[in-house]
Design an enzyme around this catalytic site. Structure first.
Site, PDB file in Angstrom:
ATOM      1  N   CYS A 197       0.607  -1.267  -0.232  1.00  0.00           N
ATOM      2  CA  CYS A 197       0.128  -0.493  -0.041  1.00  0.00           C
ATOM      3  C   CYS A 197       0.799   1.315   0.233  1.00  0.00           C
ATOM      4  O   CYS A 197       0.949   2.083  -0.626  1.00  0.00           O
ATOM      5  CB  CYS A 197      -0.896   0.196   1.237  1.00  0.00           C
ATOM      6  SG  CYS A 197      -2.188  -0.953   1.072  1.00  0.00           S
ATOM      7  N   CYS A 351      13.676   5.061  -6.754  1.00  0.00           N
ATOM      8  CA  CYS A 351      12.677   4.389  -6.457  1.00  0.00           C
ATOM      9  C   CYS A 351      12.259   4.935  -5.047  1.00  0.00           C
ATOM     10  O   CYS A 351      12.538   6.388  -4.935  1.00  0.00           O
ATOM     11  CB  CYS A 351      12.303   2.795  -6.604  1.00  0.00           C
ATOM     12  SG  CYS A 351      13.052   1.704  -5.376  1.00  0.00           S
TER      13      CYS A 351
END
Ligand SMILES: [Zn+2]
Length: 393
Positions: A197, A351
């Site tokens: 999430c 990232c």
């Protein structure tokens, strides 16, 4: 399949309790006996996050007599979009303590047990053994498998839930009466295949949808009413607004709860079992990982670097490292990213946290960019060490 109640009833309810729980008491299926069982019940909620927040609130309100909460994390501003047990003034406070305070406010008649610690292979058996039932609100595969293994080894039922974006799932795993999590998912997904999430986002209210199913199932198992989700997987789609349940059979060959189990104690290392990053990514990253501060100093010194952000476009929009070019990880996996990389510059990948960029680094190095590197800790580390004014997400 209906099952006998998990918990014996408490001797009696006080006058205060009768007043408080009157709307339960007048439901014939719950009644005095059911409420007394709830009073006698000991339930542990693993995690006071997205699922733990609604679960703890409703378990407390329902009158579960002993409610444990284990969480090691502290409340962060980005939690408040869905973790409704915490408030603005709790930011920076340990989640277990913040959750316990809310629970005490909702129902002072129950006992709250705070475990302000990480659930580990060292303490999980000892902690779980103090409870009748576990509600699993964890968000990572390593802890999920550990929760499952500990529950099966101790013979305890647990209510599992998972959420991602608009999709949720829930089930009750109770090896004595049905399958366990390993029967459904014998192996963890390959590292990087299932985004968390934190990487992919979650609709805040989805936590309430799934967390309330978990409480619903916990109450049914504790009091022995209805048809618990044992042997069934509930799948919820918030966009289509559909609930469907599919049968999950106990796997007779399950390594944990099958006929000839080979897993007879906890694994030594669940992180390793779930492989935070793949072996290829680990190898690629070894000796080719720089810090966010190093990247900043390279940029400031005018080094010939080409910074590539391998996250998704919406993540890039929220926050990005100045000068970084967006090429999502999928384009590395299908190979199309490679032709976009300049041959005359040093490639620096990043990232959010360093896991996806390590996977991409392996691909880039295999394609001949041997001096490519990635940023350990990703954009989160950049925010922490280079520019704290940027929003962490
Ligand atoms: Zn199993």
């Amino acid at each position: 399949m209906s099952l006998p109640p998990l918990v014996e009833p408490a001797a009696e309810l006080t006058v205060d309790e009768v007043r408080r729980y009157s709307r339960h008491l007048i439901i014939p299926d719950v009644g005095m006996a059911g409420q007394k069982r709830l009073k006698n019940a000991k339930v542990l909620c693993v995690g006071a996050g997205g699922l733990g927040s609604p679960a703890l609130l409703y378990l407390a309100a329902a009158g579960v007599g002993t409610l444990g909460v284990i969480d090691f994390d502290v409340v962060d501003e980005s939690n408040l979009q869905r973790q409704v047990i915490h408030g603005q003034s709790d930011v920076g406070r340990p989640k277990a303590e913040s959750a316990a305070a809310s629970v005490r406010e909702i129902n002072p008649l129950i006992d709250v047990v705070v475990h302000n610690e990480v659930l580990t292979t060292e303490n999980v058996m000892e902690v779980f053994s103090q409870y009748d039932l576990i509600v699993d609100g964890t968000d990572n595969f390593a802890t999920r498998y550990m929760v499952n293994d500990a529950a099966v080894l101790l013979g305890k039922p647990y209510v599992w839930g998972s959420i991602y974006r608009f999709d949720g799932q829930a089930s009750v795993f109770w090896a004595e009466h049905g399958p366990c999590y390993r029967c459904l998912y014998p192996e963890p997904p390959p590292p990087g295949m299932v985004p968390s999430c934190a990487e992919g986002g979650v609709l805040g209210v989805l936590c309430a949808s799934i967390g309330s199913i978990q409480v619903n199932e916990a109450i049914k198992v504790l009091t022995g009413i209805g048809e618990p989700l044992v042997g069934r997987l509930m799948i919820y789609d918030a966009l289509e607004m559909t609930y469907r349940s599919v049968k999950v059979r106990k796997d007779p060959e399950c390594v944990l709860c099958g006929k000839n189990p080979t897993v007879t104690e906890l694994l030594e290392d669940y992180e390793a079992f779930c492989g935070a990053v793949s072996a290829e990514a680990q190898e690629a990253a070894s000796g080719s990982t720089i810090t966010a501060a190093e990247l900043k100093s390279w940029q400031d010194a005018g080094e010939n670097v080409y910074v590539v952000d391998v996250r998704e476009p919406n993540e890039y929009e929220i926050v990005s490292i100045p000068g970084a070019v967006l090429i999502p990880k999928g384009e590395f996996l299908n190979g199309s990213a490679l032709e976009r990389l300049p041959q005359d510059k040093k490639i620096v990948l990043h990232c959010k946290s360093g896991a996806r960029s390590a996977e991409c680094l392996a691909i880039v190095k295999n394609a001949g960019f041997s001096d490519a590197v990635h940023v350990g800790g990703g954009v989160l580390s950049w925010i922490k060490t280079v520019d704290p004014s940027l929003p962490a997400y």
